[in-house]
Enzyme design. Structure first.
Site, PDB file in Angstrom:
ATOM      1  N   TYR A 118     -27.491 103.886  -7.380  1.00  0.00           N
ATOM      2  CA  TYR A 118     -26.331 103.222  -8.002  1.00  0.00           C
ATOM      3  C   TYR A 118     -26.230 103.619  -9.482  1.00  0.00           C
ATOM      4  O   TYR A 118     -27.175 103.370 -10.245  1.00  0.00           O
ATOM      5  CB  TYR A 118     -26.537 101.710  -7.835  1.00  0.00           C
ATOM      6  CG  TYR A 118     -25.699 100.798  -8.689  1.00  0.00           C
ATOM      7  CD1 TYR A 118     -24.309 100.907  -8.739  1.00  0.00           C
ATOM      8  CD2 TYR A 118     -26.317  99.778  -9.434  1.00  0.00           C
ATOM      9  CE1 TYR A 118     -23.566 100.030  -9.515  1.00  0.00           C
ATOM     10  CE2 TYR A 118     -25.572  98.893 -10.202  1.00  0.00           C
ATOM     11  CZ  TYR A 118     -24.203  99.030 -10.251  1.00  0.00           C
ATOM     12  OH  TYR A 118     -23.459  98.166 -11.016  1.00  0.00           O
ATOM     13  N   ASP A 121     -33.616  95.456  -4.480  1.00  0.00           N
ATOM     14  CA  ASP A 121     -32.268  94.951  -4.773  1.00  0.00           C
ATOM     15  C   ASP A 121     -31.558  94.825  -3.421  1.00  0.00           C
ATOM     16  O   ASP A 121     -31.181  95.831  -2.819  1.00  0.00           O
ATOM     17  CB  ASP A 121     -31.563  95.945  -5.708  1.00  0.00           C
ATOM     18  CG  ASP A 121     -30.148  95.510  -6.077  1.00  0.00           C
ATOM     19  OD1 ASP A 121     -29.544  94.730  -5.309  1.00  0.00           O
ATOM     20  OD2 ASP A 121     -29.632  95.971  -7.111  1.00  0.00           O
ATOM     21  N   ILE A 132     -28.721  93.280  -2.638  1.00  0.00           N
ATOM     22  CA  ILE A 132     -27.362  92.782  -2.878  1.00  0.00           C
ATOM     23  C   ILE A 132     -26.430  93.022  -1.679  1.00  0.00           C
ATOM     24  O   ILE A 132     -25.470  92.300  -1.486  1.00  0.00           O
ATOM     25  CB  ILE A 132     -26.802  93.416  -4.181  1.00  0.00           C
ATOM     26  CG1 ILE A 132     -25.472  92.781  -4.587  1.00  0.00           C
ATOM     27  CG2 ILE A 132     -26.658  94.904  -4.081  1.00  0.00           C
ATOM     28  CD1 ILE A 132     -24.989  93.207  -5.973  1.00  0.00           C
ATOM     29  N   LYS A 160     -21.251  91.088  -3.320  1.00  0.00           N
ATOM     30  CA  LYS A 160     -20.873  91.971  -2.207  1.00  0.00           C
ATOM     31  C   LYS A 160     -20.721  91.190  -0.906  1.00  0.00           C
ATOM     32  O   LYS A 160     -19.705  91.315  -0.219  1.00  0.00           O
ATOM     33  CB  LYS A 160     -21.931  93.069  -2.026  1.00  0.00           C
ATOM     34  CG  LYS A 160     -22.347  93.774  -3.298  1.00  0.00           C
ATOM     35  CD  LYS A 160     -21.204  94.519  -3.966  1.00  0.00           C
ATOM     36  CE  LYS A 160     -21.653  95.113  -5.302  1.00  0.00           C
ATOM     37  NZ  LYS A 160     -20.597  95.852  -5.965  1.00  0.00           N
TER      38      LYS A 160
HETATM   39  C1  PLP Z   1     -27.218  98.122  -5.942  1.00  0.00           C
HETATM   40  C2  PLP Z   1     -26.432  97.264  -6.894  1.00  0.00           C
HETATM   41  N1  PLP Z   1     -27.088  96.435  -7.723  1.00  0.00           N
HETATM   42  C3  PLP Z   1     -26.436  95.671  -8.594  1.00  0.00           C
HETATM   43  C4  PLP Z   1     -25.054  95.699  -8.699  1.00  0.00           C
HETATM   44  C5  PLP Z   1     -24.351  94.799  -9.690  1.00  0.00           C
HETATM   45  O1  PLP Z   1     -23.872  93.665  -9.026  1.00  0.00           O
HETATM   46  P1  PLP Z   1     -23.283  92.349  -9.741  1.00  0.00           P
HETATM   47  O2  PLP Z   1     -21.800  92.436  -9.647  1.00  0.00           O
HETATM   48  O3  PLP Z   1     -23.819  91.189  -8.935  1.00  0.00           O
HETATM   49  O4  PLP Z   1     -23.782  92.328 -11.141  1.00  0.00           O
HETATM   50  C6  PLP Z   1     -24.327  96.542  -7.849  1.00  0.00           C
HETATM   51  C7  PLP Z   1     -22.856  96.623  -7.948  1.00  0.00           C
HETATM   52  O5  PLP Z   1     -22.213  97.502  -7.449  1.00  0.00           O
HETATM   53  C8  PLP Z   1     -25.045  97.343  -6.926  1.00  0.00           C
HETATM   54  O6  PLP Z   1     -24.403  98.170  -6.082  1.00  0.00           O
END
Ligand code: PLP
Length: 467
Positions: free
Chosen positions: A144, A229, A231, A271
């Site tokens: 990312y 992570d 997410i 997400k």
């Molecule tokens: C792997 C990953 N980590 C963190 C984030 C950041 O997310 P947030 O909007 O919760 O700060 C993203 C956003 O695209 C992501 O893809």
């Protein structure tokens, strides 16, 4: 008077082609009625597929949005609440939701959860807790692009890539982990841990049990941390299902070892619930010292109390939360199929994937040369001529030119269909004329040339530093 070095240094990462593509989109955004020839945003990992489910829940629970509890207003209570430990009801609801997504195979203790303003803040806070400036985290590539900002910029922590390639579907291997560790040592960087995204951004794949076990063995042997992570954990729409790192260390009975305290999860509702604007993230750690330090640091990025109140009510509605996750995954699966099949029909394949909001698209055969110059040249055509803002693999530090991330959940089905039609016209033009005939907007070519040079210079500057 000069500004601080932090304010003026160039390590924020916003010059990456990932963010530059967004700037180009902002100048000419597609709109079905007002700007039908504009650029379609496919570089944004947003989930807009299930808003109607959230809106229906809000309509059925009007008191919650009006800050009422049992018919009484709690406006003043919420307006004054600023405890950095968070609302207990919300932390309970969050850990239950996290367990639900993991098939209830992991039990989370709300006392080990720290609330943060999104995963962005969670990742940075963990860096502040686990590493000092000049120390390093190893991260599998491609990764990312935001990590260059979130993990490095304010903390002074370094990222060392674990190089993964298409030869095995970009899977993490033991030799790649060892090689990254060796590279860090060569650069005199003390390695403090490994950070993975599971499911992966940008690959859209869940890590296998084999990979997760390799990672645990590696951090055990090297005595370092592991951040997962997660997410995108609720987006896994196809088998194999998502497996959390917490399930792995639980099954391996690591509870009584120090590895238990060195594994940390990052999570957010940006997400899975599609709420990036609400800024709701969290750190889950088994180490009480990390939990305590991160809680203190969280006062720099708290989640507002009205957001916590609203979402605690929504997520505690277990029937709703469960059915939301299932329906959202079903919709993501349909979108994913539409994207993959559309591209397949024009000879473009995607890495086989089972999660997240994007596809990792293989366009190596469309490059004029098998180089990152060739990749940026193709990317420029896709942004300006095809009218799609996608993310080139080099912005994700991919080691092979020709891969691109295409997001599919931040637009309507009609817009995705149009994007595929535009790609179709582009590929047909290439096939019929060796690539020189296609141009939707040729008048912009001089602006495009200077923009491209700039992007090219920046992307390559980044890559040079990595080697
Ligand atoms: C792997 C990953 N980590 C963190 C984030 C950041 O997310 P947030 O909007 O919760 O700060 C993203 C956003 O695209 C992501 O893809």
């Amino acid at each position: 008077m000069t500004l601080s070095m932090k304010a003026t240094c160039n390590s924020h990462g916003q010059d990456s082609s990932y963010f530059l593509g967004w700037q180009e989109y902002e100048k000419n955004p597609y709109d079905e009625v007002r700007n039908p020839n504009g650029i379609i945003q496919m570089g944004l990992a947003e989930n807009q597929l299930s808003f109607d489910l959230l809106e229906s829940w809000l309509a059925e629970n009007p008191d919650i949005a009006r800050f009422k509890r049992n018919g009484e207003s709690i406006f003043r209570e919420l307006a004054l609440f600023q405890d950095y430990h968070g609302l207990p009801a919300f932390k309970n609801a969050m850990v239950q939701f996290m367990s639900e997504i993991r098939g209830n195979k992991v039990n989370f203790d709300p006392n080990n959860l720290v609330l943060t303003a999104g995963a962005t803040s969670a990742n940075e806070t963990l860096m502040f807790c686990l590493a000092d400036p000049g120390e390093a985290f190893l991260i599998p590539t491609p990764y990312y692009p935001g990590f260059d900002r979130d993990l490095k910029w304010r903390t002074g922590v370094e990222i060392v890539p674990i190089q993964c390639t298409s030869s095995n579907g970009f899977r993490i291997t033991a030799p790649a982990l060892e090689e990254a560790y060796r590279l860090a040592q060569k650069r005199n960087l003390k390695v403090k841990g490994v950070l993975v995204t599971n499911p992966s951004n940008p690959l859209g794949i869940t890590l296998t049990r084999h990979e997760l076990n390799l990672l645990v063995d590696f951090i055990d042997e090297k005595c370092i941390h592991l951040i997962s992570d997660e997410i995108y954990s609720g987006t896994a729409f196809n088998s194999p299902s998502f497996v959390s790192i917490m399930e792995i260390i639980g099954n391996r009975n690591y509870q009584k070892t120090d590895v238990w305290n060195r594994v940390h999860i990052v999570y957010s509702l940006s997400k899975d619930l599609g709420l990036p604007g609400f800024r709701v993230g969290s750190i889950y750690s088994n180490d009480p010292l990390v939990v305590s330090a991160a809680t203190k640091m969280s006062s720099f990025g708290l989640v507002s109390s009205q957001t916590q109140y609203l979402l605690s009510a929504m997520l505690s509605d277990k029937k709703f939360a469960k059915s939301y996750v299932v329906e959202n995954q079903r919709r993501l699966k349909n979108r994913h199929e539409m994207m993959v099949n559309g591209l397949k029909s024009i000879g473009i394949s995607c890495l086989e994937s089972n999660a997240a909001l994007f596809c990792w698209v293989d366009m190596r055969h469309l490059l004029s040369s098998n180089t990152f110059e060739g990749e940026i040249e193709l990317w420029k055509k896709i942004v300006y001529e095809v009218g799609l803002n996608v993310s080139p693999g080099s912005s994700c530090h991919c080691v092979e030119p020709g891969w691109f991330r295409f997001c599919f959940a931040n637009m309507s089905e009609d817009t995705l269909d149009l994007a595929i039609q535009r790609m179709k016209a582009f590929v047909n033009a290439i096939n019929s004329s060796n690539g020189n005939a296609f141009s939707r907007n040729s008048s912009k070519s001089s602006r495009r040339k200077s923009f491209t040079k700039w992007v090219f210079r920046l992307s390559f500057h980044d890559r040079e530093r990595e080697r």
